[in-house]
Motif scaffolding. Sequence first.
Motif, PDB file in Angstrom:
ATOM      1  N   ARG A  64      24.947  39.103 113.306  1.00  0.00           N
ATOM      2  CA  ARG A  64      26.067  38.672 113.741  1.00  0.00           C
ATOM      3  C   ARG A  64      27.375  38.116 113.328  1.00  0.00           C
ATOM      4  O   ARG A  64      27.885  39.679 113.612  1.00  0.00           O
ATOM      5  CB  ARG A  64      25.587  37.622 111.678  1.00  0.00           C
ATOM      6  CG  ARG A  64      26.066  38.958 110.315  1.00  0.00           C
ATOM      7  CD  ARG A  64      26.448  40.180 111.119  1.00  0.00           C
ATOM      8  NE  ARG A  64      27.353  40.639 109.532  1.00  0.00           N
ATOM      9  CZ  ARG A  64      29.250  40.775 109.302  1.00  0.00           C
ATOM     10  NH1 ARG A  64      29.590  40.940 109.917  1.00  0.00           N
ATOM     11  NH2 ARG A  64      28.621  41.419 107.961  1.00  0.00           N
ATOM     12  N   ALA A 119      31.272  37.497 112.416  1.00  0.00           N
ATOM     13  CA  ALA A 119      31.272  36.303 110.712  1.00  0.00           C
ATOM     14  C   ALA A 119      33.566  36.358 111.061  1.00  0.00           C
ATOM     15  O   ALA A 119      33.501  36.763 110.407  1.00  0.00           O
ATOM     16  CB  ALA A 119      31.378  37.727 110.292  1.00  0.00           C
ATOM     17  N   PRO A 120      33.417  35.827 112.131  1.00  0.00           N
ATOM     18  CA  PRO A 120      35.025  35.553 111.917  1.00  0.00           C
ATOM     19  C   PRO A 120      36.245  34.760 110.902  1.00  0.00           C
ATOM     20  O   PRO A 120      34.576  34.192 110.406  1.00  0.00           O
ATOM     21  CB  PRO A 120      35.210  35.045 113.002  1.00  0.00           C
ATOM     22  CG  PRO A 120      33.374  33.646 113.380  1.00  0.00           C
ATOM     23  CD  PRO A 120      32.934  34.840 112.698  1.00  0.00           C
ATOM     24  N   SER A 121      36.675  35.503 110.681  1.00  0.00           N
ATOM     25  CA  SER A 121      37.638  34.244 109.541  1.00  0.00           C
ATOM     26  C   SER A 121      38.500  33.478 110.226  1.00  0.00           C
ATOM     27  O   SER A 121      38.927  34.074 110.839  1.00  0.00           O
ATOM     28  CB  SER A 121      38.540  35.643 109.281  1.00  0.00           C
ATOM     29  OG  SER A 121      37.287  36.239 108.118  1.00  0.00           O
ATOM     30  N   GLU A 159      33.913  32.728 107.808  1.00  0.00           N
ATOM     31  CA  GLU A 159      34.391  33.360 106.400  1.00  0.00           C
ATOM     32  C   GLU A 159      35.556  32.546 106.069  1.00  0.00           C
ATOM     33  O   GLU A 159      36.424  33.245 106.556  1.00  0.00           O
ATOM     34  CB  GLU A 159      34.276  34.571 107.100  1.00  0.00           C
ATOM     35  CG  GLU A 159      32.852  35.907 107.114  1.00  0.00           C
ATOM     36  CD  GLU A 159      32.257  37.111 106.619  1.00  0.00           C
ATOM     37  OE1 GLU A 159      33.787  38.366 106.350  1.00  0.00           O
ATOM     38  OE2 GLU A 159      31.404  37.269 106.191  1.00  0.00           O
ATOM     39  N   VAL A 205      29.934  38.681 102.058  1.00  0.00           N
ATOM     40  CA  VAL A 205      29.503  39.748 102.966  1.00  0.00           C
ATOM     41  C   VAL A 205      28.023  40.701 102.670  1.00  0.00           C
ATOM     42  O   VAL A 205      26.608  39.637 103.455  1.00  0.00           O
ATOM     43  CB  VAL A 205      29.647  40.611 103.250  1.00  0.00           C
ATOM     44  CG1 VAL A 205      30.540  41.631 102.230  1.00  0.00           C
ATOM     45  CG2 VAL A 205      30.112  40.755 105.287  1.00  0.00           C
ATOM     46  N   ARG A 249      30.613  45.708 113.550  1.00  0.00           N
ATOM     47  CA  ARG A 249      32.193  45.092 113.501  1.00  0.00           C
ATOM     48  C   ARG A 249      32.657  46.061 113.519  1.00  0.00           C
ATOM     49  O   ARG A 249      32.594  47.577 114.060  1.00  0.00           O
ATOM     50  CB  ARG A 249      32.035  44.436 112.049  1.00  0.00           C
ATOM     51  CG  ARG A 249      31.948  45.508 111.089  1.00  0.00           C
ATOM     52  CD  ARG A 249      31.504  45.287 109.547  1.00  0.00           C
ATOM     53  NE  ARG A 249      31.129  46.230 108.282  1.00  0.00           N
ATOM     54  CZ  ARG A 249      30.802  46.214 106.664  1.00  0.00           C
ATOM     55  NH1 ARG A 249      30.423  44.537 106.589  1.00  0.00           N
ATOM     56  NH2 ARG A 249      30.323  46.624 106.416  1.00  0.00           N
ATOM     57  N   LEU A 301      36.551  48.283 108.611  1.00  0.00           N
ATOM     58  CA  LEU A 301      35.671  48.330 107.715  1.00  0.00           C
ATOM     59  C   LEU A 301      34.912  48.967 107.103  1.00  0.00           C
ATOM     60  O   LEU A 301      33.397  48.511 106.120  1.00  0.00           O
ATOM     61  CB  LEU A 301      34.805  46.628 108.213  1.00  0.00           C
ATOM     62  CG  LEU A 301      35.511  45.246 108.160  1.00  0.00           C
ATOM     63  CD1 LEU A 301      35.040  44.073 108.328  1.00  0.00           C
ATOM     64  CD2 LEU A 301      36.020  44.688 106.557  1.00  0.00           C
TER      65      LEU A 301
END
Length: 312
Positions: free
Chosen positions: A19, A21-23, A55, A231, A245, A249
């Motif tokens: 996946r 998963a950008p903010s 996100e 998450v 990622r 993180l």
Amino acid sequence: MSDKSSLLSAQSSTAPQFRFAPSPNGWLHLGHAFSALTIAARARAAQGRILLRIEDVDIGRTRPEYIEGIYQDLEWIGLNWEGPVRRQSTCFPSYEAALQQLRAMDLLYPCFATRKEIIDTITQGGVPLDRWPRDPDGGLIYPGIYKDITQAQRSNLLWEGRTFAWRLDMPKAKVVAEKINGGPIIFQESGPQNIGAQKTNDHITCPINPERFGDVILARKDVPTSYHIAVVVDDADQGVTDVVRGQDLFPATDIHRLLQVLLGLPAPRYHHHRLIRDETGRRLAKSARDQGIRELRQQGLSPDNIRDMIGL
Ligand code: GLU
């Protein structure tokens, strides 16, 4: 679920699921391009699928044009995702259910402390702020105010309408999780990490050490969840088997694995990639407009030029 069985359950599903998963609180930049293209390459090699997740739990910082920008930039750069896009802002009931599960295990407590109160408690205790322990993200370790108050004191504060956040009782959570897990909790890491861990084939086995974050906040009043809760719930709900990622993180994975064990969720495999830095060696920020994918596209650069710029 033991670590062994949860790791196996993630691996034995049919096609691996990755996946991105950008903010949506800024335009995508070269760092996102690197992440997206690394995910695409790893998914291709594993014959896996790519899912997209927006996100946007922090509704106050989200802007619709950033979400539109994410779709446009990803299509242009060549990230082909499958299936429906998951929007975190539509999943609050799932996050609340996870928090409720932790509350029922007596692992969360309401914390009424303001930032000023935290700082005052530390300095009045005679420790200069720069000597107080910090978590891997640089935040002050929570000094425990309001943790051991009586039920009556807690009820009074709630009745007064004081704002609070839900914190995880970290020492207790670790003990409970290890009991559920039947021993120390680990995760599989295949990124370029350099930690003293056992290396097997293409990955290392990392033991978790979430205590270095102290009693983390898992929900706030203004955002009724946190990145950490969202998450782990999302990765499980979306059937993600492979989390790729940025290295920033990597430490937070300790919290994610802890929560996965507590909530009975499967463990994905992890790959934390290097970060793209600017010419001064700093990580790219959302405000780094000259490194924005949109700007570079508008300047006439091609996706291949972008790959060259980030060394892919
Ligand atoms: N939303 C996060 C970001 O844009 C990524 C979270 C993740 O991949 O777990 O930095």
